[in-house]
Write an enzyme that holds these catalytic residues in place. Structure first.
Site, PDB file in Angstrom:
ATOM      1  N   ALA A 177     -15.631   6.227  -3.722  1.00  0.00           N
ATOM      2  CA  ALA A 177     -15.649   6.414  -2.533  1.00  0.00           C
ATOM      3  C   ALA A 177     -15.106   5.077  -1.737  1.00  0.00           C
ATOM      4  O   ALA A 177     -15.147   4.032  -2.456  1.00  0.00           O
ATOM      5  CB  ALA A 177     -16.788   6.682  -1.652  1.00  0.00           C
ATOM      6  N   LYS A 178     -14.672   5.102  -0.381  1.00  0.00           N
ATOM      7  CA  LYS A 178     -14.194   3.987  -0.074  1.00  0.00           C
ATOM      8  C   LYS A 178     -14.290   4.184   1.442  1.00  0.00           C
ATOM      9  O   LYS A 178     -13.790   5.249   2.178  1.00  0.00           O
ATOM     10  CB  LYS A 178     -12.695   3.425  -0.325  1.00  0.00           C
ATOM     11  CG  LYS A 178     -12.675   1.909  -0.267  1.00  0.00           C
ATOM     12  CD  LYS A 178     -13.344   1.206  -1.191  1.00  0.00           C
ATOM     13  CE  LYS A 178     -13.143  -0.372  -1.102  1.00  0.00           C
ATOM     14  NZ  LYS A 178     -13.525  -1.147  -2.372  1.00  0.00           N
TER      15      LYS A 178
END
Ligand code: NAD
Length: 423
Positions: A112-113
């Protein structure tokens, strides 16, 4: 699918991440359906929110993002960056890279980011706190210890994570330290997190040297960057019995062919802010550092520093990539032909996310480990990943970067295939 990609995710970084994945998928003969699923993120949230400046009459609208690339193997994990040019393409590319990185070291996460498009240097502390808390509320239904666990990235730090943890905890009605990693130790942050990436990078040098039949006693090491990664990589390399001959920071480097006393160098930086002026060493530029006579080169600062114009002058036999993307694709090919052994970023700098994983596990169990336990487990996980990547590299006759990617993609693809398609 193509139109979504073109419209929403347009960015060089995203295109590059997909192209890298496609190349590996081709080598692996990856199932066509799985390939299509992994080219785009599973969830991408764009939020806008108002933000009141310290000047009370001013209200700006900010854009925020949280992208979860793959939710197949467990919660997702990845940093949150505050930067003036953050966009969906960049955040999606970084989320995808996190998927491969966590899969390469075998952590039970997808990638994720997140990000907020704002210049963190132009914010007062109070403004930064308001941005952080409001962003947290906007993404609150998507994050959580069993959903998605943010961490610091560019422009965010331990304090930012503490504000996220507090905001999230206020909303769920009880303290929830496991919602973020990279927290201050007072809130359940892990000891040895700060040193983890640098230590992890250096932990892979002995197995690389063993593979190359290279003696490490007195081997010369040059480290670019003296921040979170570079400083602890230099300290760990000296502890290993290597001779650290050069280090650098944004202003330039210092060089002593007989070896630097890294403890003294670190103290100098703590006092003076920069390496500049350190006695008993010659000043060198960051460009010169890359091509110095040495056996091991650790780029641990910024991307693109080893490129087509200097790759043929690199003298090191091992490059351990502490930074993300320090070697350009053209340089990679030149170094490969010259037989330079590269420990690629997705493997070499995975020590940071590995100790973040330990932090999450400790928070969930409310049971905290000693520094020795953390360091030993970090070494074990990194060492195992290295051995497996090297085995793929030898079997498939590909370089270590391709082998690492194959390992990461293979793990995700296997998980996707056994879960099947719902409904
Ligand atoms: P940092 O900000 O703590 O340190 C960066 C260092 O590089 C500083 O010494 C700075 O002076 C120097 N520097 C900055 N610009 C430079 C330039 N143009 N040329 C040479 N030196 C320059 O950052 P960090 O956390 O050590 O991260 C370094 C790299 O490692 C980044 O690419 C980051 O994405 C990557 N990385 C960091 C972690 C982590 O846990 N911190 C994990 C994985 C990857």
């Amino acid at each position: 699918m193509e139109s979504i990609t073109a419209l929403e995710l347009q960015s060089d970084m995203y295109r590059e991440a997909v192209a890298q994945f496609d190349r590996v998928a081709e080598v692996m003969h990856l199932d066509e359906n799985i390939r299509e699923r992994l080219r785009t993120p599973q969830r991408a949230l764009i939020v806008t929110f108002p933000f009141r400046r310290d000047e009370y009459s001013e209200v700006d609208t900010l854009f925020g993002y949280r992208v979860q690339h793959v939710l197949t193997m467990g919660p997702t994990k990845g940093g949150i960056r505050f930067a003036p040019d953050v966009g969906l393409g960049e955040v999606s590319a970084l989320a995808m890279l996190m998927t491969w990185k966590t899969a390469i070291v075998g952590l039970p996460f997808g990638g994720a980011k997140g990000g907020v498009r704002v210049d963190p240097l132009a914010l007062s502390r109070a403004e930064k706190q308001r941005v952080t808390r409001r962003y947290t509320v906007e993404v609150i239904n998507f994050i959580g210890p069993d959903r998605d666990i943010p961490a610091p990235d560019m422009g965010t730090d331990e304090q930012t994570m503490a504000w996220i943890m507090d905001t999230y905890s206020q909303h769920v009605g009880h303290a929830e330290p496991a919602v973020v990693t990279g927290k201050p130790p007072a809130l359940g942050g892990s000891v040895a997190r700060r040193e983890a990436t640098g230590r992890g990078v250096v932990s892979l040098i002995p197995p690389a040297a063993l593979h190359l039949s290279m003696d490490l006693q007195g081997a010369r090491v040059a480290v670019q960057g003296f921040g979170n990664v570079g400083r602890y990589a230099a300290i760990a390399a000296a502890e290993l019995g290597c001779s650290v001959v050069a280090v650098s920071d944004v202003k330039g480097g210092i060089y002593n062919p007989d070896g630097l006393e890294i403890g003294k160098v670190a103290k100098w930086v703590d006092t003076h802010g920069y390496l500049e002026g350190f006695p008993g060493a010659d000043p060198i530029s960051n460009e010169e550092l890359i091509t110095l006579p040495c056996e091991i080169l650790i780029p641990a600062a910024v991307a693109g520093v080893i490129h087509k114009d200097n790759a043929d002058q690199v003298q090191a036999k091992i490059i351990a990539e502490g930074a993300n993307g320090p070697t350009t694709m053209e340089a990679d090919a030149i170094l490969g032909e010259r037989g330079v052994f590269i420990i690629p970023d997705v493997l070499a700098n995975a020590g940071g996310v590995t100790v973040s994983y330990f932090e999450w596990v400790q928070d969930l169990q409310n049971y905290f480990w000693s520094e020795n336990e953390i360091v030993a487990r970090l070494r074990e996980i990194m060492g195992r990943a290295f051995d497996e990547v090297l085995a793929i590299s030898l079997k498939e006759k590909v370089d270590m970067r391709t082998a690492a990617m194959i390992k990461g993609v293979r793990r995700v693809a296997e998980a996707k295939l056994v879960r099947g398609v719902y409904p």
